[in-house]
Design a protein around this motif. Structure first.
Motif, PDB file in Angstrom:
ATOM      1  N   THR A   1       0.842  -1.191   0.000  1.00  0.00           N
ATOM      2  CA  THR A   1       0.000   0.000   0.000  1.00  0.00           C
ATOM      3  C   THR A   1       0.877   1.241   0.000  1.00  0.00           C
ATOM      4  OG1 THR A   1      -1.770  -1.134   1.177  1.00  0.00           O
ATOM      5  CG2 THR A   1      -1.777   1.269   1.279  1.00  0.00           C
ATOM      6  N   ASN A   2       0.559   2.195  -0.841  1.00  0.00           N
ATOM      7  CA  ASN A   2       1.301   3.445  -0.956  1.00  0.00           C
ATOM      8  C   ASN A   2       0.505   4.554  -0.266  1.00  0.00           C
ATOM      9  OD1 ASN A   2       2.800   5.672  -1.738  1.00  0.00           O
ATOM     10  ND2 ASN A   2       2.095   5.635  -3.842  1.00  0.00           N
ATOM     11  N   LEU A   3       1.144   5.276   0.642  1.00  0.00           N
ATOM     12  CA  LEU A   3       0.521   6.431   1.283  1.00  0.00           C
ATOM     13  C   LEU A   3       1.256   7.681   0.826  1.00  0.00           C
ATOM     14  CD1 LEU A   3       0.323   5.100   4.957  1.00  0.00           C
ATOM     15  CD2 LEU A   3      -1.474   5.060   3.234  1.00  0.00           C
ATOM     16  N   ASN A   4       0.491   8.672   0.360  1.00  0.00           N
ATOM     17  CA  ASN A   4       1.108   9.923  -0.068  1.00  0.00           C
ATOM     18  C   ASN A   4       0.361  11.090   0.570  1.00  0.00           C
ATOM     19  OD1 ASN A   4      -1.110  10.764  -1.903  1.00  0.00           O
ATOM     20  ND2 ASN A   4      -0.463   8.924  -3.020  1.00  0.00           N
ATOM     21  N   ARG A   5       1.006  12.238   0.589  1.00  0.00           N
ATOM     22  CA  ARG A   5       0.453  13.415   1.259  1.00  0.00           C
ATOM     23  C   ARG A   5      -0.878  13.867   0.634  1.00  0.00           C
ATOM     24  NH1 ARG A   5       2.845  16.765   4.929  1.00  0.00           N
ATOM     25  NH2 ARG A   5       4.907  16.002   4.446  1.00  0.00           N
ATOM     26  N   ALA A   6      -1.034  13.726  -0.645  1.00  0.00           N
ATOM     27  CA  ALA A   6      -2.257  14.173  -1.315  1.00  0.00           C
ATOM     28  C   ALA A   6      -3.481  13.357  -0.879  1.00  0.00           C
ATOM     29  CB  ALA A   6      -2.087  14.096  -2.832  1.00  0.00           C
ATOM     30  N   SER A   7      -3.323  12.063  -0.725  1.00  0.00           N
ATOM     31  CA  SER A   7      -4.456  11.194  -0.399  1.00  0.00           C
ATOM     32  C   SER A   7      -4.596  10.877   1.090  1.00  0.00           C
ATOM     33  CB  SER A   7      -4.325   9.863  -1.143  1.00  0.00           C
ATOM     34  OG  SER A   7      -4.316  10.082  -2.532  1.00  0.00           O
ATOM     35  N   HIS A   8      -3.529  11.039   1.849  1.00  0.00           N
ATOM     36  CA  HIS A   8      -3.525  10.618   3.253  1.00  0.00           C
ATOM     37  C   HIS A   8      -2.914  11.706   4.142  1.00  0.00           C
ATOM     38  CE1 HIS A   8      -3.430   6.933   0.781  1.00  0.00           C
ATOM     39  NE2 HIS A   8      -4.343   6.522   1.653  1.00  0.00           N
ATOM     40  N   VAL A   9      -3.346  12.940   3.996  1.00  0.00           N
ATOM     41  CA  VAL A   9      -2.737  14.092   4.647  1.00  0.00           C
ATOM     42  C   VAL A   9      -2.694  13.969   6.178  1.00  0.00           C
ATOM     43  CG1 VAL A   9      -4.847  15.491   4.700  1.00  0.00           C
ATOM     44  CG2 VAL A   9      -2.619  16.609   4.646  1.00  0.00           C
ATOM     45  N   ASP A  10      -3.718  13.393   6.808  1.00  0.00           N
ATOM     46  CA  ASP A  10      -3.780  13.342   8.275  1.00  0.00           C
ATOM     47  C   ASP A  10      -2.637  12.559   8.909  1.00  0.00           C
ATOM     48  OD1 ASP A  10      -6.056  14.898   8.304  1.00  0.00           O
ATOM     49  OD2 ASP A  10      -7.417  13.179   8.329  1.00  0.00           O
ATOM     50  N   VAL A  11      -2.122  11.561   8.220  1.00  0.00           N
ATOM     51  CA  VAL A  11      -1.071  10.731   8.807  1.00  0.00           C
ATOM     52  C   VAL A  11       0.296  11.421   8.781  1.00  0.00           C
ATOM     53  CG1 VAL A  11      -0.246   9.394   6.820  1.00  0.00           C
ATOM     54  CG2 VAL A  11      -0.426   8.297   9.062  1.00  0.00           C
ATOM     55  N   TYR A  12       0.398  12.544   8.101  1.00  0.00           N
ATOM     56  CA  TYR A  12       1.673  13.256   8.033  1.00  0.00           C
ATOM     57  C   TYR A  12       1.896  14.167   9.241  1.00  0.00           C
ATOM     58  CZ  TYR A  12       2.882  11.406   3.506  1.00  0.00           C
ATOM     59  OH  TYR A  12       3.235  10.562   2.486  1.00  0.00           O
ATOM     60  N   SER A  13       0.926  14.268  10.136  1.00  0.00           N
ATOM     61  CA  SER A  13       1.064  15.057  11.358  1.00  0.00           C
ATOM     62  C   SER A  13       1.254  14.119  12.541  1.00  0.00           C
ATOM     63  CB  SER A  13      -0.198  15.883  11.607  1.00  0.00           C
ATOM     64  OG  SER A  13      -0.428  16.762  10.549  1.00  0.00           O
ATOM     65  N   PRO A  14       2.109  14.488  13.509  1.00  0.00           N
ATOM     66  CA  PRO A  14       2.251  13.649  14.710  1.00  0.00           C
ATOM     67  C   PRO A  14       0.897  13.400  15.369  1.00  0.00           C
ATOM     68  CG  PRO A  14       3.960  15.317  14.661  1.00  0.00           C
ATOM     69  CD  PRO A  14       2.999  15.648  13.543  1.00  0.00           C
ATOM     70  N   LYS A  15       0.677  12.157  15.753  1.00  0.00           N
ATOM     71  CA  LYS A  15      -0.561  11.666  16.361  1.00  0.00           C
ATOM     72  C   LYS A  15      -1.732  11.606  15.372  1.00  0.00           C
ATOM     73  CE  LYS A  15       0.792  12.359  21.030  1.00  0.00           C
ATOM     74  NZ  LYS A  15       1.895  11.497  21.035  1.00  0.00           N
ATOM     75  N   GLY A  16      -1.450  11.818  14.088  1.00  0.00           N
ATOM     76  CA  GLY A  16      -2.470  11.681  13.054  1.00  0.00           C
ATOM     77  C   GLY A  16      -2.583  10.233  12.624  1.00  0.00           C
ATOM     78  N   TRP A  17      -3.693   9.898  12.029  1.00  0.00           N
ATOM     79  CA  TRP A  17      -3.909   8.524  11.566  1.00  0.00           C
ATOM     80  C   TRP A  17      -4.832   8.532  10.352  1.00  0.00           C
ATOM     81  CZ3 TRP A  17      -8.910   6.862  11.363  1.00  0.00           C
ATOM     82  CH2 TRP A  17      -9.837   7.587  12.111  1.00  0.00           C
ATOM     83  N   VAL A  18      -4.805   7.430   9.617  1.00  0.00           N
ATOM     84  CA  VAL A  18      -5.694   7.244   8.465  1.00  0.00           C
ATOM     85  C   VAL A  18      -6.071   5.779   8.351  1.00  0.00           C
ATOM     86  CG1 VAL A  18      -4.786   9.185   7.104  1.00  0.00           C
ATOM     87  CG2 VAL A  18      -3.804   6.904   6.811  1.00  0.00           C
ATOM     88  N   TYR A  19      -7.212   5.536   7.708  1.00  0.00           N
ATOM     89  CA  TYR A  19      -7.560   4.196   7.252  1.00  0.00           C
ATOM     90  C   TYR A  19      -6.979   4.054   5.852  1.00  0.00           C
ATOM     91  CZ  TYR A  19     -11.166   4.180  10.926  1.00  0.00           C
ATOM     92  OH  TYR A  19     -11.842   4.235  12.114  1.00  0.00           O
ATOM     93  N   ALA A  20      -6.516   2.862   5.522  1.00  0.00           N
ATOM     94  CA  ALA A  20      -5.967   2.609   4.189  1.00  0.00           C
ATOM     95  C   ALA A  20      -6.322   1.184   3.770  1.00  0.00           C
ATOM     96  CB  ALA A  20      -4.456   2.815   4.185  1.00  0.00           C
ATOM     97  N   THR A  21      -6.143   0.886   2.502  1.00  0.00           N
ATOM     98  CA  THR A  21      -6.397  -0.455   1.998  1.00  0.00           C
ATOM     99  C   THR A  21      -5.201  -1.343   2.297  1.00  0.00           C
ATOM    100  OG1 THR A  21      -5.513   0.116  -0.166  1.00  0.00           O
ATOM    101  CG2 THR A  21      -7.878   0.382   0.139  1.00  0.00           C
ATOM    102  N   GLY A  22      -5.439  -2.640   2.351  1.00  0.00           N
ATOM    103  CA  GLY A  22      -4.373  -3.610   2.580  1.00  0.00           C
ATOM    104  C   GLY A  22      -4.697  -4.509   3.757  1.00  0.00           C
ATOM    105  N   GLY A  23      -3.878  -5.521   3.954  1.00  0.00           N
ATOM    106  CA  GLY A  23      -4.082  -6.446   5.055  1.00  0.00           C
ATOM    107  C   GLY A  23      -5.314  -7.308   4.857  1.00  0.00           C
ATOM    108  N   VAL A  24      -5.856  -7.816   5.955  1.00  0.00           N
ATOM    109  CA  VAL A  24      -7.035  -8.679   5.910  1.00  0.00           C
ATOM    110  C   VAL A  24      -8.315  -7.854   5.920  1.00  0.00           C
ATOM    111  CG1 VAL A  24      -8.294 -10.490   7.161  1.00  0.00           C
ATOM    112  CG2 VAL A  24      -5.805 -10.588   7.020  1.00  0.00           C
ATOM    113  N   CYS A  25      -8.389  -6.857   6.799  1.00  0.00           N
ATOM    114  CA  CYS A  25      -9.611  -6.044   6.952  1.00  0.00           C
ATOM    115  C   CYS A  25      -9.360  -4.565   6.720  1.00  0.00           C
ATOM    116  CB  CYS A  25     -10.188  -6.232   8.355  1.00  0.00           C
ATOM    117  SG  CYS A  25     -10.847  -7.871   8.664  1.00  0.00           S
ATOM    118  N   GLY A  26      -8.261  -4.234   6.054  1.00  0.00           N
ATOM    119  CA  GLY A  26      -7.880  -2.835   5.888  1.00  0.00           C
ATOM    120  C   GLY A  26      -6.814  -2.473   6.901  1.00  0.00           C
ATOM    121  N   LEU A  27      -6.333  -1.251   6.839  1.00  0.00           N
ATOM    122  CA  LEU A  27      -5.241  -0.805   7.706  1.00  0.00           C
ATOM    123  C   LEU A  27      -5.629   0.433   8.496  1.00  0.00           C
ATOM    124  CD1 LEU A  27      -2.353  -0.850   5.070  1.00  0.00           C
ATOM    125  CD2 LEU A  27      -2.897  -2.658   6.708  1.00  0.00           C
ATOM    126  N   ILE A  28      -5.002   0.579   9.650  1.00  0.00           N
ATOM    127  CA  ILE A  28      -4.955   1.839  10.381  1.00  0.00           C
ATOM    128  C   ILE A  28      -3.481   2.194  10.434  1.00  0.00           C
ATOM    129  CG2 ILE A  28      -5.276   3.003  12.591  1.00  0.00           C
ATOM    130  CD1 ILE A  28      -7.636   1.054  13.099  1.00  0.00           C
TER     131      ILE A  28
END
Length: 134
Positions: A35-62
């Motif tokens: 899974t590729n995370l980039n600033r344009a699609s996953h902006v919240d995870v680029y800040s400390p204590k930020g998080w995002v849901y993403a595709t991948g794994g068995v049930c998705g990712l945090i």
């Protein structure tokens, strides 16, 4: 000289270690993904204590930003994993609303009902992108 209590404590300690650090907690199936995370699609995870849901794994990712880097968890609950209950972020915890189990967002360790931590995946940085894989 070690008394009966010492042997009992040592036996219980070894049982606990073997159940959580052996195969006892490898309850989420092993799947291959990237899974590729980039600033344009996953902006919240680029800040400390930020998080995002993403595709991948068995049930998705945090994916969570600790302030020192990113960590990724499978959203599949380790409580009755065959049901593939998807955990959600609530405050600084991840919660399985079906079982009531909870885990800490900062390290995936169980805090309520669950005995096993959430499955973690490898996160690699390349430039301004992050890659999560198994």
């Amino acid at each position: 000289m070690i008394g009966t209590r010492g042997y009992t404590f040592a036996g219980l300690y070894l049982l606990l270690l073997s159940s959580c650090f052996g195969d006892g907690c490898n309850v989420i199936p092993n799947v291959t993904f990237h899974t590729n995370l980039n600033r344009a699609s996953h902006v919240d995870v680029y800040s400390p204590k930020g998080w995002v849901y993403a595709t991948g794994g068995v049930c998705g990712l945090i994916v969570y930003n600790t302030g020192d880097g990113l960590i990724a968890y499978d959203r599949c609950s380790t409580v009755s994993p065959e049901k593939k209950n998807r955990v959600s972020v609530e405050g600084m915890q991840m919660v399985d609303n079906q079982s009531g189990a909870k885990w800490l967002l900062m390290d995936g360790s169980p805090t309520n009902l669950a005995e096993c931590a959430l499955r973690r995946y490898s996160v690699r940085r390349s430039g301004d992108n992050y890659y999560v894989s198994n």
